[in-house]
Design a protein around this motif. Structure first.
Motif, PDB file in Angstrom:
ATOM      1  N   ALA A 152       0.928  -1.238   0.026  1.00  0.00           N
ATOM      2  CA  ALA A 152       0.057   0.164  -0.288  1.00  0.00           C
ATOM      3  C   ALA A 152       0.965   1.144   0.117  1.00  0.00           C
ATOM      4  O   ALA A 152       0.560   2.276  -0.708  1.00  0.00           O
ATOM      5  CB  ALA A 152      -0.884  -0.116   1.194  1.00  0.00           C
ATOM      6  N   MET A 153       1.950   1.256   0.860  1.00  0.00           N
ATOM      7  CA  MET A 153       2.888   2.402   0.869  1.00  0.00           C
ATOM      8  C   MET A 153       3.506   2.569  -0.572  1.00  0.00           C
ATOM      9  O   MET A 153       3.620   3.770  -0.934  1.00  0.00           O
ATOM     10  CB  MET A 153       3.953   2.166   1.932  1.00  0.00           C
ATOM     11  CG  MET A 153       4.781   3.407   2.083  1.00  0.00           C
ATOM     12  SD  MET A 153       3.491   4.762   2.772  1.00  0.00           S
ATOM     13  CE  MET A 153       3.165   4.259   4.198  1.00  0.00           C
ATOM     14  N   SER A 154       3.901   1.574  -1.031  1.00  0.00           N
ATOM     15  CA  SER A 154       4.539   1.713  -2.532  1.00  0.00           C
ATOM     16  C   SER A 154       3.679   2.229  -3.475  1.00  0.00           C
ATOM     17  O   SER A 154       3.891   3.206  -4.287  1.00  0.00           O
ATOM     18  CB  SER A 154       4.941   0.075  -3.056  1.00  0.00           C
ATOM     19  OG  SER A 154       6.001  -0.102  -2.223  1.00  0.00           O
ATOM     20  N   THR A 155       2.280   1.955  -3.361  1.00  0.00           N
ATOM     21  CA  THR A 155       1.334   2.403  -4.121  1.00  0.00           C
ATOM     22  C   THR A 155       1.155   3.956  -3.924  1.00  0.00           C
ATOM     23  O   THR A 155       1.091   4.659  -4.920  1.00  0.00           O
ATOM     24  CB  THR A 155      -0.157   1.586  -3.993  1.00  0.00           C
ATOM     25  OG1 THR A 155      -0.013   0.267  -4.654  1.00  0.00           O
ATOM     26  CG2 THR A 155      -1.157   2.378  -5.048  1.00  0.00           C
ATOM     27  N   ALA A 156       1.176   4.325  -2.602  1.00  0.00           N
ATOM     28  CA  ALA A 156       0.977   5.621  -2.423  1.00  0.00           C
ATOM     29  C   ALA A 156       2.136   6.635  -3.173  1.00  0.00           C
ATOM     30  O   ALA A 156       1.942   7.591  -3.469  1.00  0.00           O
ATOM     31  CB  ALA A 156       0.943   5.964  -1.124  1.00  0.00           C
ATOM     32  N   ILE A 157       3.288   5.971  -2.880  1.00  0.00           N
ATOM     33  CA  ILE A 157       4.382   6.588  -3.417  1.00  0.00           C
ATOM     34  C   ILE A 157       4.537   6.741  -4.822  1.00  0.00           C
ATOM     35  O   ILE A 157       4.667   7.837  -5.348  1.00  0.00           O
ATOM     36  CB  ILE A 157       5.830   5.717  -2.900  1.00  0.00           C
ATOM     37  CG1 ILE A 157       5.909   6.067  -1.152  1.00  0.00           C
ATOM     38  CG2 ILE A 157       7.113   6.277  -3.567  1.00  0.00           C
ATOM     39  CD1 ILE A 157       7.145   5.269  -0.616  1.00  0.00           C
ATOM     40  N   ASP A 158       4.306   5.770  -5.519  1.00  0.00           N
ATOM     41  CA  ASP A 158       4.071   5.779  -7.005  1.00  0.00           C
ATOM     42  C   ASP A 158       3.289   6.655  -7.357  1.00  0.00           C
ATOM     43  O   ASP A 158       3.344   7.509  -8.541  1.00  0.00           O
ATOM     44  CB  ASP A 158       3.736   4.529  -7.616  1.00  0.00           C
ATOM     45  CG  ASP A 158       4.685   3.275  -7.268  1.00  0.00           C
ATOM     46  OD1 ASP A 158       6.150   3.694  -7.199  1.00  0.00           O
ATOM     47  OD2 ASP A 158       4.546   2.168  -7.559  1.00  0.00           O
ATOM     48  N   ASP A 159       2.071   6.787  -6.746  1.00  0.00           N
ATOM     49  CA  ASP A 159       1.088   7.993  -7.152  1.00  0.00           C
ATOM     50  C   ASP A 159       1.683   9.102  -6.987  1.00  0.00           C
ATOM     51  O   ASP A 159       1.294  10.062  -7.675  1.00  0.00           O
ATOM     52  CB  ASP A 159      -0.463   7.667  -6.232  1.00  0.00           C
ATOM     53  CG  ASP A 159      -1.083   6.478  -6.627  1.00  0.00           C
ATOM     54  OD1 ASP A 159      -0.800   5.900  -7.792  1.00  0.00           O
ATOM     55  OD2 ASP A 159      -2.036   6.120  -6.115  1.00  0.00           O
ATOM     56  N   LEU A 160       2.142   9.531  -5.806  1.00  0.00           N
ATOM     57  CA  LEU A 160       2.809  10.737  -5.444  1.00  0.00           C
ATOM     58  C   LEU A 160       3.893  11.258  -6.391  1.00  0.00           C
ATOM     59  O   LEU A 160       4.059  12.401  -7.000  1.00  0.00           O
ATOM     60  CB  LEU A 160       3.352  10.739  -4.173  1.00  0.00           C
ATOM     61  CG  LEU A 160       2.083  10.831  -3.204  1.00  0.00           C
ATOM     62  CD1 LEU A 160       2.762  10.517  -1.692  1.00  0.00           C
ATOM     63  CD2 LEU A 160       1.270  12.137  -2.861  1.00  0.00           C
ATOM     64  N   CYS A 208       1.538  20.401  -7.441  1.00  0.00           N
ATOM     65  CA  CYS A 208       0.374  19.833  -7.093  1.00  0.00           C
ATOM     66  C   CYS A 208       0.237  19.690  -5.538  1.00  0.00           C
ATOM     67  O   CYS A 208      -1.056  19.444  -4.909  1.00  0.00           O
ATOM     68  CB  CYS A 208       0.217  18.065  -7.452  1.00  0.00           C
ATOM     69  SG  CYS A 208       1.436  17.217  -6.794  1.00  0.00           S
ATOM     70  N   GLY A 209       1.015  20.005  -4.717  1.00  0.00           N
ATOM     71  CA  GLY A 209       1.145  19.980  -3.367  1.00  0.00           C
ATOM     72  C   GLY A 209       1.617  18.517  -2.648  1.00  0.00           C
ATOM     73  O   GLY A 209       1.099  18.369  -1.687  1.00  0.00           O
ATOM     74  N   GLY A 210       2.124  17.550  -3.416  1.00  0.00           N
ATOM     75  CA  GLY A 210       2.260  16.353  -2.739  1.00  0.00           C
ATOM     76  C   GLY A 210       3.894  15.993  -2.503  1.00  0.00           C
ATOM     77  O   GLY A 210       4.063  14.986  -1.899  1.00  0.00           O
ATOM     78  N   LYS A 211       4.515  16.968  -2.356  1.00  0.00           N
ATOM     79  CA  LYS A 211       5.953  16.781  -1.957  1.00  0.00           C
ATOM     80  C   LYS A 211       6.253  16.441  -0.571  1.00  0.00           C
ATOM     81  O   LYS A 211       6.977  15.627  -0.333  1.00  0.00           O
ATOM     82  CB  LYS A 211       6.719  17.975  -2.310  1.00  0.00           C
ATOM     83  CG  LYS A 211       6.929  18.205  -4.109  1.00  0.00           C
ATOM     84  CD  LYS A 211       7.679  19.399  -4.162  1.00  0.00           C
ATOM     85  CE  LYS A 211       7.826  19.713  -5.863  1.00  0.00           C
ATOM     86  NZ  LYS A 211       8.419  20.972  -6.303  1.00  0.00           N
ATOM     87  N   GLU A 212       5.500  16.985   0.345  1.00  0.00           N
ATOM     88  CA  GLU A 212       5.621  16.679   1.749  1.00  0.00           C
ATOM     89  C   GLU A 212       4.793  15.479   1.929  1.00  0.00           C
ATOM     90  O   GLU A 212       5.404  14.457   2.898  1.00  0.00           O
ATOM     91  CB  GLU A 212       4.858  17.807   2.588  1.00  0.00           C
ATOM     92  CG  GLU A 212       5.671  19.105   2.889  1.00  0.00           C
ATOM     93  CD  GLU A 212       7.053  19.077   3.036  1.00  0.00           C
ATOM     94  OE1 GLU A 212       7.432  18.210   4.135  1.00  0.00           O
ATOM     95  OE2 GLU A 212       8.022  19.600   2.319  1.00  0.00           O
ATOM     96  N   ASP A 213       4.083  14.997   1.222  1.00  0.00           N
ATOM     97  CA  ASP A 213       3.153  13.716   1.314  1.00  0.00           C
ATOM     98  C   ASP A 213       4.348  12.787   0.716  1.00  0.00           C
ATOM     99  O   ASP A 213       4.462  11.569   1.441  1.00  0.00           O
ATOM    100  CB  ASP A 213       1.919  13.737   0.761  1.00  0.00           C
ATOM    101  CG  ASP A 213       0.678  14.432   0.945  1.00  0.00           C
ATOM    102  OD1 ASP A 213       0.236  14.398   1.849  1.00  0.00           O
ATOM    103  OD2 ASP A 213       0.801  15.466   0.228  1.00  0.00           O
ATOM    104  N   LEU A 214       5.142  12.931  -0.076  1.00  0.00           N
ATOM    105  CA  LEU A 214       5.994  11.796  -0.549  1.00  0.00           C
ATOM    106  C   LEU A 214       7.152  11.714   0.496  1.00  0.00           C
ATOM    107  O   LEU A 214       7.347  10.551   0.631  1.00  0.00           O
ATOM    108  CB  LEU A 214       6.667  12.329  -2.006  1.00  0.00           C
ATOM    109  CG  LEU A 214       7.669  11.515  -2.644  1.00  0.00           C
ATOM    110  CD1 LEU A 214       7.099  10.057  -2.725  1.00  0.00           C
ATOM    111  CD2 LEU A 214       8.146  12.144  -3.869  1.00  0.00           C
TER     112      LEU A 214
END
Length: 235
Positions: free
Chosen positions: A194-202, A212-218
């Motif tokens: 699941a974490m890998s999926t989130a990282i790939d999406d980000l 897009c605002g996803g750098k901190e999330d990444l």
């Protein structure tokens, strides 16, 4: 028998038969059923234009959707794919009204047959689906509300390969990644898949739209993944 189950069944059957008869034509515009729905749609859109509140418009759409359900179900069951502005409009209304499962069911039909959106929309159907779901999910996440991850994944799958602005695709990716990350914490991180999926999406979202605002999330996701991998190596 104003709106009885029997009447709704007859309406559905009539729409399915009309769609079957119009197979191969560009529109169902020659059918009585389609003309009736267009008139109803014109009336209801006039009502919606009188309302300024987005929430109130969504509430009215929820109330109006059952009126169109028999017709739409009949057309989809016939599966002929003729351009139908009623079906594409109701797809959008479902998404606006938060009826995401119903909206995506219609989106599957609309996208499979390449149905156009009404003339006043500059967006393609694929763009509409991705944007409506992405924005709704991100808005929900901002308030801490839950948003069904199945809806996000299905929207991504349905719109894969559809042409749209990169920012729209990026928002949808960001929304799914944030949805996944919301279920993981430093103390109890997600599993590695699941974490890998989130990282790939980000990563893909940032590549498509750097702001897009996803750098901190990444950064957070990569930190959590390192924690998972560290725990696994200690076992």
């Amino acid at each position: 028998m104003a709106d009885s189950p029997a009447k709704r069944h007859l309406q559905r059957v009539a729409a399915e038969e009309a769609a079957a008869r119009s197979a191969g034509s560009a529109l169902m515009e020659g059918t009585t059923e389609y003309q009736q729905m267009l008139l109803q749609l014109s009336h209801d859109r006039a009502r919606l234009k009188q309302i300024q509140s987005t929430q109130s418009k969504a509430a009215l759409k929820v109330a109006l959707l059952p009126t169109y359900a028999p017709y739409v179900e009949g057309v989809v069951a016939a599966n002929q794919g003729g351009a139908d502005l009623v079906v594409s409009t109701i797809m959008l209304w479902c998404l606006d009204a938060g009826e995401y499962s119903q909206g995506l069911d219609l989106a599957e039909y609309v996208l499979a047959h390449g149905l156009p959106m009404p003339d006043e929309f500059s967006r393609t159907a694929g763009c509409v689906v991705a944007e409506e779901i992405g924005v709704a999910a991100l808005n929900a996440q901002k308030t801490g509300a839950e948003f069904d991850p199945v809806v996000l994944t299905r929207a991504m799958e349905l719109t894969e390969g559809q042409d749209m602005p990169d920012q729209v695709r990026a928002r949808l990716l960001l929304a799914r990644a944030r949805g996944l990350l919301a279920t993981g914490t430093e103390a109890a991180p997600l599993d590695a898949e699941a974490m890998s999926t989130a990282i790939d999406d980000l990563r893909r979202a940032i590549q498509l739209h750097d702001s897009c605002g996803g750098k901190e999330d990444l950064k957070r996701a990569e930190r959590l993944l390192r924690k998972i991998e560290g725990n696994q190596s200690d076992d």
